[in-house]
Design a protein around this motif. Structure first.
Motif, PDB file in Angstrom:
ATOM      1  N   ASP A  60       0.854  -1.181   0.000  1.00  0.00           N
ATOM      2  CA  ASP A  60       0.000   0.000   0.000  1.00  0.00           C
ATOM      3  C   ASP A  60       0.897   1.242   0.000  1.00  0.00           C
ATOM      4  O   ASP A  60       1.534   1.558   1.002  1.00  0.00           O
ATOM      5  CB  ASP A  60      -0.896  -0.022   1.242  1.00  0.00           C
TER       6      ASP A  60
ATOM      7  N   TYR B 100       0.091   4.382  -0.148  1.00  0.00           N
ATOM      8  CA  TYR B 100      -0.390   5.422   0.767  1.00  0.00           C
ATOM      9  C   TYR B 100       0.237   5.222   2.147  1.00  0.00           C
ATOM     10  O   TYR B 100       0.746   6.168   2.761  1.00  0.00           O
ATOM     11  CB  TYR B 100      -1.918   5.360   0.907  1.00  0.00           C
ATOM     12  N   HIS B 101       0.198   4.000   2.604  1.00  0.00           N
ATOM     13  CA  HIS B 101       0.748   3.666   3.922  1.00  0.00           C
ATOM     14  C   HIS B 101       2.241   3.953   3.956  1.00  0.00           C
ATOM     15  O   HIS B 101       2.765   4.524   4.926  1.00  0.00           O
ATOM     16  CB  HIS B 101       0.467   2.185   4.215  1.00  0.00           C
TER      17      HIS B 101
ATOM     18  N   MET C  17       4.064   6.102   2.149  1.00  0.00           N
ATOM     19  CA  MET C  17       4.406   7.526   2.122  1.00  0.00           C
ATOM     20  C   MET C  17       3.999   8.245   3.407  1.00  0.00           C
ATOM     21  O   MET C  17       4.705   9.133   3.887  1.00  0.00           O
ATOM     22  CB  MET C  17       3.739   8.201   0.917  1.00  0.00           C
ATOM     23  N   ILE C  18       2.851   7.871   3.991  1.00  0.00           N
ATOM     24  CA  ILE C  18       2.396   8.535   5.217  1.00  0.00           C
ATOM     25  C   ILE C  18       3.324   8.215   6.378  1.00  0.00           C
ATOM     26  O   ILE C  18       3.786   9.103   7.106  1.00  0.00           O
ATOM     27  CB  ILE C  18       0.937   8.132   5.530  1.00  0.00           C
ATOM     28  N   TYR C  19       3.650   6.924   6.525  1.00  0.00           N
ATOM     29  CA  TYR C  19       4.486   6.524   7.662  1.00  0.00           C
ATOM     30  C   TYR C  19       5.967   6.806   7.427  1.00  0.00           C
ATOM     31  O   TYR C  19       6.760   6.698   8.362  1.00  0.00           O
ATOM     32  CB  TYR C  19       4.243   5.058   7.997  1.00  0.00           C
TER      33      TYR C  19
ATOM     34  N   PHE D  16       6.848   9.770   6.943  1.00  0.00           N
ATOM     35  CA  PHE D  16       6.936  11.018   7.712  1.00  0.00           C
ATOM     36  C   PHE D  16       6.625  10.799   9.191  1.00  0.00           C
ATOM     37  O   PHE D  16       7.299  11.334  10.057  1.00  0.00           O
ATOM     38  CB  PHE D  16       5.960  12.056   7.140  1.00  0.00           C
ATOM     39  N   LEU D  17       5.580  10.004   9.465  1.00  0.00           N
ATOM     40  CA  LEU D  17       5.110   9.884  10.847  1.00  0.00           C
ATOM     41  C   LEU D  17       6.023   8.997  11.687  1.00  0.00           C
ATOM     42  O   LEU D  17       6.342   9.333  12.829  1.00  0.00           O
ATOM     43  CB  LEU D  17       3.680   9.335  10.858  1.00  0.00           C
ATOM     44  N   SER D  18       6.438   7.852  11.157  1.00  0.00           N
ATOM     45  CA  SER D  18       7.311   6.935  11.921  1.00  0.00           C
ATOM     46  C   SER D  18       8.285   6.259  10.962  1.00  0.00           C
ATOM     47  O   SER D  18       8.075   5.110  10.557  1.00  0.00           O
ATOM     48  CB  SER D  18       6.464   5.898  12.652  1.00  0.00           C
TER      49      SER D  18
ATOM     50  N   ASN E  89       4.557  -4.025   3.441  1.00  0.00           N
ATOM     51  CA  ASN E  89       4.691  -2.894   2.518  1.00  0.00           C
ATOM     52  C   ASN E  89       6.127  -2.672   2.049  1.00  0.00           C
ATOM     53  O   ASN E  89       6.407  -1.674   1.391  1.00  0.00           O
ATOM     54  CB  ASN E  89       4.179  -1.614   3.184  1.00  0.00           C
TER      55      ASN E  89
ATOM     56  N   GLN F   9      14.561   5.389   3.016  1.00  0.00           N
ATOM     57  CA  GLN F   9      13.522   6.381   3.311  1.00  0.00           C
ATOM     58  C   GLN F   9      14.001   7.396   4.343  1.00  0.00           C
ATOM     59  O   GLN F   9      13.705   8.596   4.222  1.00  0.00           O
ATOM     60  CB  GLN F   9      12.266   5.668   3.808  1.00  0.00           C
TER      61      GLN F   9
ATOM     62  N   VAL G 125       3.931  19.796  -3.444  1.00  0.00           N
ATOM     63  CA  VAL G 125       2.829  18.951  -2.962  1.00  0.00           C
ATOM     64  C   VAL G 125       1.560  19.228  -3.765  1.00  0.00           C
ATOM     65  O   VAL G 125       0.917  18.301  -4.285  1.00  0.00           O
ATOM     66  CB  VAL G 125       2.576  19.195  -1.462  1.00  0.00           C
TER      67      VAL G 125
END
Length: 292
Positions: A150, A152-153, A155-157, A159-161, A169, A179, A259
């Motif tokens: 995924d 989306y998962h 790219m989001i994580y 930044f977050l973790s 993934n 990353q 963005v």
């Protein structure tokens, strides 16, 4: 006829692009054609009576060019085309934004501005490709490997973790440390764009002002009563706060634009889907009914 004759090259290009898009999707007015051989999919039963509800199964190599026509009318047509067109839009957008930054490099080289190359072109390339160039790479790897990751998962994580385990993934070996490095490069690129150029310009102007002042003071022809202090006027023309604010606006605009422009290219996906559905409606509700 004069208007048509004047726009003959536009009409020619439009027709060539339409033919090209028809070949990509292997269809004519939303009617699928097996132009490049047989499909890679077949029905689960012999009569194909349940193909639209039960889906298709793959029994040979992928279609040689463009979208397999058998997706048309199948149960998974919309999810498949949704995913394909969205990813294609991102790839096209990132490629065109990279082209814009490369053109800025040639602009800076034409005006012999090494500051713009070192403190705008280089960090802009690093920032854009550390985030969205990496996303494009993930899209291509996912297509080539057939992974179910995924994005989306991912790219989001990122930044977050960024230090967490990617699990299912993970698309390739060493993805997590890569990353982290790319995220650090993107964070470094922002102050790299913002701070050095205004301070270097200030230093160059102050050195030029001091050198000119020393030259004028050492000259016997220099008369304060007669001649204006041109060196001081020249120095006062450089407004550091104005240059810094301009650079800050430029940097923020690029970061936000990277963005928003990538998201903005998704309108290609929306327009393509709308065009496809309108063509289907035209074919089924106008042409077929008229022939019937």
């Amino acid at each position: 006829m004069e208007m048509l004759f004047g726009g003959r090259y536009v009409l020619l290009l439009m027709s060539l692009f339409s033919i090209y898009c028809g070949l990509i999707y292997n269809e004519f007015f939303s009617v699928p054609f097996h132009i490049f051989g047989g499909s890679a999919y077949k029905c689960r039963d012999v009569t194909c009576s349940d193909a639209k509800s039960a889906g298709l199964i793959k029994f040979r190599d992928p279609y040689p060019f463009g979208v397999d026509p058998s997706w048309r009318g199948s149960r998974s047509e919309l999810p498949f085309l949704n995913s394909l067109k969205m990813k294609m839009s991102i790839l096209i957008g990132v490629a065109q934004m990279n082209l814009g930054i490369v053109l800025s490099y040639f602009n800076a080289r034409f005006f012999r501005s090494s500051l713009d190359i070192r403190y705008q072109f280089v960090p802009q390339m690093i920032f854009l490709n550390s985030l969205f160039g990496y996303l494009s790479l993930l899209i291509i790897i996912k297509w080539c490997t057939g992974s179910q990751a995924d994005l989306y998962h991912v790219m989001i994580y990122m930044f977050l973790s960024p230090t967490d385990d990617l699990g299912e993934n993970e698309l390739f070996w060493g993805q997590r440390p890569l990353q982290i490095v790319l995220l650090l490069l993107a964070l470094v690129a922002v102050p790299w764009m913002l701070f050095p150029k205004p301070f270097i310009l200030k230093k160059l102007h102050s050195e030029r002002f001091q050198g000119r002042t020393y030259g004028l003071l050492g000259s016997s022809e220099f008369d304060l009563d007669v001649e204006p202090d041109s060196a001081r006027d020249h120095h006062e023309e450089f407004n550091f706060s104005e240059v810094f604010v301009h650079q800050m606006i430029h940097s923020i605009e690029f970061v936000l634009g990277a963005v928003s422009n990538t998201a903005s290219y998704l309108r290609l996906w929306a327009l393509s889907l709308a065009h496809s559905e309108l063509s289907t409606v035209f074919y089924e509700k106008v042409l077929l009914l008229a022939w019937g």
